[in-house]
Design a protein around this motif. Structure first.
Motif, mmCIF file in Angstrom:
data_model
loop_
_atom_site.group_PDB
_atom_site.id
_atom_site.type_symbol
_atom_site.label_atom_id
_atom_site.label_comp_id
_atom_site.label_asym_id
_atom_site.label_seq_id
_atom_site.Cartn_x
_atom_site.Cartn_y
_atom_site.Cartn_z
ATOM 1 N N ARG A 10 0.231 -1.483 -0.048
ATOM 2 C CA ARG A 10 -0.184 0.009 0.291
ATOM 3 C C ARG A 10 1.098 1.247 -0.220
ATOM 4 N NH1 ARG A 10 -5.321 -0.585 1.157
ATOM 5 N NH2 ARG A 10 -6.815 -2.426 1.418
ATOM 6 N N GLN A 11 2.601 1.102 0.779
ATOM 7 C CA GLN A 11 3.208 2.456 1.042
ATOM 8 C C GLN A 11 3.578 2.688 -0.492
ATOM 9 O OE1 GLN A 11 6.307 2.574 3.760
ATOM 10 N NE2 GLN A 11 6.958 3.646 1.888
ATOM 11 N N GLU A 12 4.117 1.265 -1.202
ATOM 12 C CA GLU A 12 4.678 1.646 -3.121
ATOM 13 C C GLU A 12 3.352 2.348 -3.675
ATOM 14 O OE1 GLU A 12 7.986 2.124 -5.353
ATOM 15 O OE2 GLU A 12 7.668 1.457 -3.406
ATOM 16 N N MET A 13 1.772 2.268 -3.307
ATOM 17 C CA MET A 13 0.889 2.182 -3.582
ATOM 18 C C MET A 13 0.682 4.006 -4.251
ATOM 19 S SD MET A 13 -1.732 -1.017 -3.773
ATOM 20 C CE MET A 13 -2.803 0.009 -4.024
ATOM 21 N N GLY A 14 1.150 4.592 -2.898
ATOM 22 C CA GLY A 14 0.598 5.602 -2.560
ATOM 23 C C GLY A 14 1.338 6.415 -3.327
ATOM 24 N N ILE A 15 3.406 6.048 -3.089
ATOM 25 C CA ILE A 15 3.519 6.711 -3.373
ATOM 26 C C ILE A 15 3.891 6.741 -5.675
ATOM 27 C CG2 ILE A 15 6.227 6.664 -3.804
ATOM 28 C CD1 ILE A 15 7.262 5.657 -1.420
ATOM 29 N N ARG A 16 3.454 5.886 -6.520
ATOM 30 C CA ARG A 16 2.893 5.761 -7.897
ATOM 31 C C ARG A 16 2.488 6.337 -7.945
ATOM 32 N NH1 ARG A 16 4.122 -0.449 -9.337
ATOM 33 N NH2 ARG A 16 6.528 -0.967 -8.266
ATOM 34 N N ARG A 17 1.195 7.261 -7.092
ATOM 35 C CA ARG A 17 0.032 7.393 -7.158
ATOM 36 C C ARG A 17 0.670 9.064 -7.425
ATOM 37 N NH1 ARG A 17 -3.626 4.134 -3.895
ATOM 38 N NH2 ARG A 17 -5.041 3.305 -5.068
ATOM 39 N N CYS A 18 1.395 9.313 -6.064
ATOM 40 C CA CYS A 18 1.988 10.476 -5.879
ATOM 41 C C CYS A 18 2.480 10.833 -7.340
ATOM 42 C CB CYS A 18 2.877 10.327 -5.047
ATOM 43 S SG CYS A 18 2.189 10.977 -3.118
ATOM 44 N N LEU A 19 3.679 10.215 -7.769
ATOM 45 C CA LEU A 19 4.149 10.727 -9.249
ATOM 46 C C LEU A 19 3.906 9.822 -10.482
ATOM 47 C CD1 LEU A 19 7.553 7.910 -7.808
ATOM 48 C CD2 LEU A 19 7.039 11.033 -7.708
ATOM 49 N N PHE A 20 2.265 9.519 -10.386
ATOM 50 C CA PHE A 20 2.345 8.997 -12.171
ATOM 51 C C PHE A 20 0.720 9.178 -12.377
ATOM 52 C CE2 PHE A 20 6.226 6.136 -11.127
ATOM 53 C CZ PHE A 20 7.088 6.685 -12.183
ATOM 54 N N TRP A 21 0.170 9.836 -13.157
ATOM 55 C CA TRP A 21 -0.847 9.318 -14.051
ATOM 56 C C TRP A 21 -0.975 8.138 -13.647
ATOM 57 C CZ3 TRP A 21 -3.492 13.947 -12.192
ATOM 58 C CH2 TRP A 21 -2.293 15.150 -12.402
#
Length: 208
Positions: A10-21
């Protein structure tokens, strides 16, 4: 679901949502983008002020003013009140009906009417006037290049000195943050340890 099936935390999911559309492209939020959005917001606000001015003075057709651009603006807090001082250019054909449009420069002061207990207030026009090239009114609330009318009594704010000034993002540099630095910064935000929430003794639910 796709992230969870791929075994991504879930942490990695949150990071990727911040970085990518969602389409996989990198999100970018440069300071020029922030300034652009702020400028668009101010232009919409001033456009509403100009439209109201035309309506109040029954200016229609060629006589009505049409906003061209907001050239300067400053927000400041003085004596428990928020003010906005703005310069903008507007065009109209005027009463002479000439084919060419003439540009005029204006000064407008907006005062916030927020009352106690209110989350947001309304901006009320306390000054709306044309300014000439040689106008050089002094205002303690505007350290930038906002042009004020020579008659200082025309506007309410700016005579005492502000307790707080909101800086114009146009003064920021426009250097883009590279992808590696941005990802490193976002990952640091997610890596900050968070203290678990503990119910105080008086609020601990009793077992049923």
């Amino acid at each position: 679901m796709c992230f969870e099936q791929a075994g991504v935390s879930r942490q990695e999911m949150g990071i990727r949502r911040c970085l990518f559309w969602p389409d996989g492209t990198m999100k970018k939020r440069t300071r020029s983008y922030i300034f652009q959005k702020g400028h668009e917001h101010v232009c919409r606000l001033v456009c509403a002020v100009v439209d109201q001015y035309n309506e109040d003075h029954k200016l229609v057709g060629d006589r009505a003013y049409e906003l061209k651009d907001v050239t300067e603006h400053q927000s400041f807090h003085e004596e428990e009140e928020w003010y906005r001082h703005l310069n903008f250019t507007a065009k109209s054909k005027g009463v002479n009906g000439l084919d060419c449009w003439s540009d005029k420069q204006f000064f407008v002061e907006l005062k916030n009417t927020k009352q106690e207990g209110m989350t947001h207030g309304e901006w009320v026009v306390s000054c709306f006037c044309m300014v000439e090239t040689n106008d050089n009114g002094y205002c303690k609330g505007c350290p930038n290049d906002v042009k004020h009318p020579n008659n200082a009594d025309a506007y309410v704010g700016g005579h005492v000195g502000p307790e707080k000034i909101l800086e114009d993002p146009d003064a920021w540099s426009d250097s883009d943050e590279d992808e590696t630095s941005r990802e490193r910064r976002i990952r640091r935000m997610y890596d900050v340890p968070r203290k678990p929430f503990v119910y105080p003794a008086c609020a601990t639910p009793k077992p049923t």
